[in-house]
Design a protein around this motif. Sequence first.
Motif, PDB file in Angstrom:
ATOM      1  N   ALA A  22       7.621  13.940  36.640  1.00 53.29           N
ATOM      2  CA  ALA A  22       8.908  13.639  36.016  1.00 53.29           C
ATOM      3  C   ALA A  22       9.295  12.195  36.316  1.00 53.29           C
ATOM      4  N   LEU A  23       9.962  11.560  35.354  1.00 51.76           N
ATOM      5  CA  LEU A  23      10.379  10.167  35.512  1.00 51.76           C
ATOM      6  C   LEU A  23      11.823  10.095  36.005  1.00 51.76           C
ATOM      7  N   HIS A  24      12.078   9.150  36.912  1.00 51.87           N
ATOM      8  CA  HIS A  24      13.416   8.912  37.454  1.00 51.87           C
ATOM      9  C   HIS A  24      14.051   7.787  36.634  1.00 51.87           C
ATOM     10  N   LEU A  25      15.044   8.135  35.807  1.00 51.43           N
ATOM     11  CA  LEU A  25      15.625   7.177  34.871  1.00 51.43           C
ATOM     12  C   LEU A  25      17.149   7.165  34.966  1.00 51.43           C
ATOM     13  N   GLY A  57      21.022   1.026  27.177  1.00 56.34           N
ATOM     14  CA  GLY A  57      19.748   0.680  27.781  1.00 56.34           C
ATOM     15  C   GLY A  57      19.263   1.736  28.767  1.00 56.34           C
ATOM     16  N   ILE A  58      17.984   1.633  29.118  1.00 53.14           N
ATOM     17  CA  ILE A  58      17.341   2.566  30.045  1.00 53.14           C
ATOM     18  C   ILE A  58      17.043   1.841  31.345  1.00 53.14           C
ATOM     19  N   ASP A  59      17.364   2.497  32.446  1.00 57.68           N
ATOM     20  CA  ASP A  59      17.173   1.946  33.785  1.00 57.68           C
ATOM     21  C   ASP A  59      16.243   2.872  34.555  1.00 57.68           C
ATOM     22  N   GLY A  60      15.726   2.405  35.691  1.00 58.72           N
ATOM     23  CA  GLY A  60      14.916   3.265  36.549  1.00 58.72           C
ATOM     24  C   GLY A  60      13.442   2.908  36.489  1.00 58.72           C
ATOM     25  N   ASP A  61      12.592   3.936  36.440  1.00 58.95           N
ATOM     26  CA  ASP A  61      11.144   3.752  36.498  1.00 58.95           C
ATOM     27  C   ASP A  61      10.613   3.309  35.122  1.00 58.95           C
ATOM     28  N   LEU A  62      10.863   2.057  34.789  1.00 60.28           N
ATOM     29  CA  LEU A  62      10.433   1.562  33.480  1.00 60.28           C
ATOM     30  C   LEU A  62       8.920   1.394  33.403  1.00 60.28           C
ATOM     31  N   ASP A  63       8.288   1.072  34.534  1.00 66.05           N
ATOM     32  CA  ASP A  63       6.827   0.982  34.521  1.00 66.05           C
ATOM     33  C   ASP A  63       6.226   2.348  34.182  1.00 66.05           C
ATOM     34  N   GLY A  64       6.758   3.391  34.803  1.00 68.12           N
ATOM     35  CA  GLY A  64       6.277   4.738  34.501  1.00 68.12           C
ATOM     36  C   GLY A  64       6.553   5.142  33.070  1.00 68.12           C
ATOM     37  N   ARG A 112      10.487  -0.512  23.125  1.00 71.59           N
ATOM     38  CA  ARG A 112      11.743  -1.126  23.593  1.00 71.59           C
ATOM     39  C   ARG A 112      12.660   0.024  23.988  1.00 71.59           C
ATOM     40  N   PRO A 113      12.585   0.480  25.224  1.00 71.74           N
ATOM     41  CA  PRO A 113      13.292   1.712  25.613  1.00 71.74           C
ATOM     42  C   PRO A 113      14.795   1.604  25.393  1.00 71.74           C
ATOM     43  N   HIS A 114      15.356   2.565  24.672  1.00 71.17           N
ATOM     44  CA  HIS A 114      16.785   2.581  24.406  1.00 71.17           C
ATOM     45  C   HIS A 114      17.198   3.961  23.921  1.00 71.17           C
ATOM     46  N   LEU A 115      18.485   4.187  23.918  1.00 64.59           N
ATOM     47  CA  LEU A 115      19.083   5.418  23.417  1.00 64.59           C
ATOM     48  C   LEU A 115      19.996   5.027  22.255  1.00 64.59           C
ATOM     49  N   THR A 116      19.620   5.366  21.033  1.00 63.43           N
ATOM     50  CA  THR A 116      20.402   4.982  19.857  1.00 63.43           C
ATOM     51  C   THR A 116      21.710   5.770  19.809  1.00 63.43           C
ATOM     52  N   LEU A 117      22.810   5.041  19.619  1.00 65.00           N
ATOM     53  CA  LEU A 117      24.138   5.656  19.626  1.00 65.00           C
ATOM     54  C   LEU A 117      24.795   5.666  18.250  1.00 65.00           C
ATOM     55  N   ALA A 118      24.662   4.598  17.483  1.00 68.24           N
ATOM     56  CA  ALA A 118      25.375   4.493  16.207  1.00 68.24           C
ATOM     57  C   ALA A 118      24.726   3.442  15.328  1.00 68.24           C
ATOM     58  N   ARG A 119      25.047   3.531  14.046  1.00 68.64           N
ATOM     59  CA  ARG A 119      24.599   2.532  13.066  1.00 68.64           C
ATOM     60  C   ARG A 119      25.797   2.043  12.279  1.00 68.64           C
ATOM     61  N   TRP A 140      18.858  10.186  36.843  1.00 62.68           N
ATOM     62  CA  TRP A 140      18.465  11.550  36.509  1.00 62.68           C
ATOM     63  C   TRP A 140      16.954  11.606  36.325  1.00 62.68           C
ATOM     64  N   HIS A 141      16.436  12.813  36.283  1.00 62.18           N
ATOM     65  CA  HIS A 141      15.010  13.008  36.065  1.00 62.18           C
ATOM     66  C   HIS A 141      14.769  13.477  34.636  1.00 62.18           C
ATOM     67  N   ALA A 142      13.832  12.821  33.949  1.00 67.50           N
ATOM     68  CA  ALA A 142      13.369  13.301  32.641  1.00 67.50           C
ATOM     69  C   ALA A 142      12.366  14.420  32.912  1.00 67.50           C
ATOM     70  N   GLU A 143      12.780  15.642  32.674  1.00 67.76           N
ATOM     71  CA  GLU A 143      11.990  16.799  33.086  1.00 67.76           C
ATOM     72  C   GLU A 143      10.974  17.253  32.045  1.00 67.76           C
TER      73      GLU A 143
END
Length: 203
Positions: A79-82, A98-105, A130-137, A161-164
């Motif tokens: 699991a990734l720690h993000l 944006g995404i934080d945490g274990d970006l290498d993983g 390009r890691p991100h979480l889309t919210l709106a357009r 949190w952990h991406a399980e």
Amino acid sequence: MNDDPEPSTLRVFVALAPPDEAKDELARALQPAYARYPRLRWNRIEDWHITLAFLGELPATAVPLLRSVLAGQAASHPALHLGLRGGGHFDERLLWSGIDGDLDGLHLLAADVRDLVGSCGIEFNNRPLRPHLTLARARRDDPTSVPQAAAGLSGFVGRPWHAERLHLVGSNIGRGSGPIRYRDIEAWRFGTGIRADEDGAPA
């Protein structure tokens, strides 16, 4: 009873999803933006995801093969720690967190997933992650709302949190100009095939 025939093709992507607690935390931080920018097309919270590989329109017959290789990938990956952090935008049209945490993983997982998809003979747009979480357009006539909303998120730092699970997702385009809706085709828990040592750490 649903008598609609199964579609012959699906729009498919592979993704991670934040847990409900992380999504709720970000949604609370977005409350001022929801009120201030009502013309933005806000994604549903339940549809928030981090895309690892967008595969586009695929024949439904490709899904069983993807299920097999992705299940194995998830089982062999921890699991990734993000975390979610800040905000930004693409071309003044798309608002993201944006995404934080274990970006290498995260990049390594995305590369492995894309290699597996390619090994299945599936062609897709393998653009850089390009890691991100889309919210709106934004609408085409609204060049300011997204940059302003992104600036309002600049100080946001979510709890880690952990991406399980690894998710294989299908998207349905709403009728006309309606919103895009997503559904899990299947999801697999990470690390089920990782052997642990006596202290519980991966061996």
